[in-house]
Design a protein around this motif. Structure first.
Motif: not given
Length: 198
Positions: A12-23
């Motif tokens: 329950s503490n696993e969050a989805p990946a967040r990729q920040r590729r562009i602004g």
């Protein structure tokens, strides 16, 4: 692949990946970085007890995680018994970790027409926009510049396509109403170094 890719058994503490590729990013469902629906559900349930006027009325576990008492499936993808069973299995694991018993069969609500559930919701929304129903609205207190990177399901090895810049406007603005920036410029604060692709 379908089961483990979209409905993996996660904590329950696993969050989805967040990729920040562009602004700039398009406002939409956060599928572009992580296809695991169960991770998005875990984040959703963990946020239901934060910053909410109803936080005290939500059944919570020891960690503060919102613990559902019933499930109503929605959408044609949930016609697959294997996917419904996996989702209930994951929810029951989370409930057990929070010292609650598993969901029983009577707590899995009957939804006889999963294919049309989303369409009916969309049709009701259309009627509500024309004043023939209750419209649920949310908005932003100020304007944000978003867009550019498409919100789409994650596909291994495929970058999200880029689109044009869009603007999310405050709640009091009407849909389609045009606005212009009084200064003609904008700025951005970010916790990480942004990359703007124009």
């Amino acid at each position: 692949m379908l089961l483990e890719g979209f409905f993996p058994g996660v904590a329950s503490n696993e969050a989805p990946a967040r990729q920040r590729r562009i602004g700039f990013q398009e406002l939409g469902l956060p599928y572009a970085a992580d296809a695991a629906i169960t991770k998005h559900l875990a984040r959703f349930l963990s946020q239901q007890t934060r910053n909410s006027a109803e936080a005290e009325t939500i059944r919570r576990g020891r960690s503060g995680f919102a613990c559902p008492t019933h499930v109503l499936f929605n959408g044609g993808v949930m016609k697959a018994a294997l996917l419904r069973e996996r989702l209930v299995e994951v929810l029951n694991n989370w409930l057990g970790a929070e010292s609650f018993g598993p969901l029983e069969a009577k707590e899995i609500l009957d939804a006889p027409d999963l294919d049309h559930a989303v369409a009916r919701g969309a049709a009701y929304y259309g009627k509500a926009r024309r004043g023939r129903g209750v419209r649920i609205r949310s908005g932003s207190p100020r304007t944000y510049y978003l867009g550019i990177e498409s919100a789409m399901p994650a596909v291994p090895g495929m970058e999200a396509p880029l689109k044009a810049l869009c603007v999310v406007s405050p709640l009091e603005w009407k849909r389609g109403q045009k606005q212009s920036s009084p200064t003609g410029s904008s700025g951005c604060w970010s916790a990480s170094r942004p990359n703007f692709a124009f």
